[in-house]
Design a protein around this motif. Sequence first.
Motif, PDB file in Angstrom:
ATOM      1  N   ARG A 103     -17.865   4.881  19.522  1.00 49.90           N
ATOM      2  CA  ARG A 103     -17.529   6.164  19.353  1.00 49.90           C
ATOM      3  C   ARG A 103     -16.511   6.535  19.728  1.00 49.90           C
ATOM      4  N   GLY A 105     -14.852   9.793  22.213  1.00 51.75           N
ATOM      5  CA  GLY A 105     -15.251  10.684  22.851  1.00 51.75           C
ATOM      6  C   GLY A 105     -14.045  11.595  23.585  1.00 51.75           C
ATOM      7  N   THR A 119     -16.845   4.391  23.429  1.00 49.48           N
ATOM      8  CA  THR A 119     -18.174   3.969  23.996  1.00 49.48           C
ATOM      9  C   THR A 119     -18.352   2.397  23.896  1.00 49.48           C
ATOM     10  N   MET A 150     -17.321  18.496  24.783  1.00 47.30           N
ATOM     11  CA  MET A 150     -17.117  17.314  24.765  1.00 47.30           C
ATOM     12  C   MET A 150     -17.452  16.961  22.867  1.00 47.30           C
ATOM     13  N   LEU A 152     -18.164  14.078  20.525  1.00 46.91           N
ATOM     14  CA  LEU A 152     -18.499  12.470  20.023  1.00 46.91           C
ATOM     15  C   LEU A 152     -19.211  12.456  18.863  1.00 46.91           C
ATOM     16  N   TYR A 164     -26.258   8.596  22.175  1.00 47.43           N
ATOM     17  CA  TYR A 164     -25.557   8.484  23.229  1.00 47.43           C
ATOM     18  C   TYR A 164     -26.167   9.439  23.947  1.00 47.43           C
TER      19      TYR A 164
END
Length: 608
Positions: A103, A105, A119, A150, A152, A164
Amino acid sequence: MLTTFLITALFLQVSFSIRTSRDIIYRAPNVTSPEIPLDVFQVEAPLRNTYEGAACQQVIMQHNFTASYGSPYVGTYSPPKNCTFTTTIFNMSITSIGINYDRLGLIFLGDIEVWRTTTAMPVRTGIYYNFQKDMTIFDTLLQSEQKVIMELDNIYDSVFTGNYDVTMTALYFNDHDKATPADLILPISAELSSQNKSSVLSLPDGNATVSFTLPRNVERAVVSILASGNGAEEFWYTNVPTQYDDTFNNTALSGYGPWREVQLLVDGQVAGVGWPFPTVFTGGISPGLWVPIVGIDTYDLPSFEIDISPWLGVLCDGKSHTFAMEVVGYDSVTTLGTVGSNWWITGSIFLWVDSAGSQTTGTTIQSSTAAPSFDFAPTIGTASGLNTSLLVSLSAHRTISHSSTITTSHGPRTLTWSQSLSYINKQNFTALGYNATLYQLTSGTSSYSPLLSHPSTETDLITNSYSYPISFTQQYIVPIDPTVVNSTLIADLDRSKLTSRIPILSYLTKPSVFSAPEVLSTRQNGSCIYFWNNTYYDFAGAIDPAMGTLGATEQWFSFSGPVESGGMESYGRHVRAIDGYVPVLTEDETFDHTIEVPETQIVPGNEL
């Protein structure tokens, strides 16, 4: 060759155990899995000899991203109290257990993106990793309260079971070096933080244009840009010009060509460009290549910098000026054309003001911004009236320069920004496009003027250079009925990143440190066989190592650079890993000196 590789890989997998002897400031917590979570790491030079001795530290974010599409983390950053610091390092720690894709971010302070990361791909037994990023160039933001956002985006359901768990810790060091960070940072972004959303822009569908009236006494201005291709543009460097994307009458090929240019425009004129580094995410080319060693720059996607100081005579006139970003590709019909969707992009304008001056003035800008030149050669092979192969070769060159004499309280000074860029891409597609070889080389230099307070001549410029060779093969073996018989992907990759640079923003923030350039040489070489089918886990089988993976990756890393308090002058590391049902780190050597890094080899048949 491949048989030898497989036999060697099998022997190594049963003969070695995992070793993790790296200096880290975070270790995986106890998890519910009965097995030890895997450290999935990026090879990188440590920012400091040790992370102990921080003047202070604080956790600035802790969040579990599960079903997080459209639901970013939103929190508040506050500077530490009663703590004097000149250097700030963010440490990101991530753990995950389950099955999922990699993913993207994006981390913002307000509307300004300060870190873009991808990630690792989680596995059933769990993964963890942490990575440190020097945030000192954002000091003007870190000294005051900021909204932390953030993004994600993650799918979490009965199939995609990997979440995560992210912790971000700020470490502050008082290195007693005189720092001169930017006085003001302005966003080139969607500016959505007030709505608790990330401010990333998506091109070419969106509009990445903003307008600002700058202070009239700016003495230096630099733009930093983060841009990455995602979705249909994740593998942009494997694309072909649009008129050839149906060569094999299937969907194996993507259009818009394999060349990309990210442009910065000031008042509609090209101020500078970036030809992107071909980032490979941990699901890219073949996922088995990236366990436990992830790709170059995976955890810290690179930005590029453009010095717009030659424009200050215009930008400091007290009027509003536009700053825009565009992403363009090569099309053999229109030459410069559009690209596919999902280029995610943001920019930041770093400004240093002349505290003793009231009005910055400048002469007319002397500019050279001719369009890039291209040379394209296609060859289509046919048999029995059908297309059987496609060989495409594309090269590109471009030079850009801007120069003017800027007058501040320091007196008149000629400021220059120039770039020289070269590119070549050669691809050979066979088996109806399912087999491919690629060699691409992007290289160039950029030059900018030293500090205004330093003596200077017209030829006294700081020059940065880079070279990004990448070479790989992919063979897809797709059975007639993929729900019954496994599909197979065989991939070989060889790539390098070679740079010699004094980053503009780091130099302007801590000029006393950069008496010499940072020199990086790193190479990754790997091979992988990957099996999956179209029914396992409702189409999620291709991301589960249990489906069958056998791969090996080797990396050499050599770095030298100027030393600031607590820093390292040189660093080397050599690692090897085998990825199978149980990934194994078979070799891990670190050195307090540079090491020899072999050159990336061109795939046979793609010689230039």
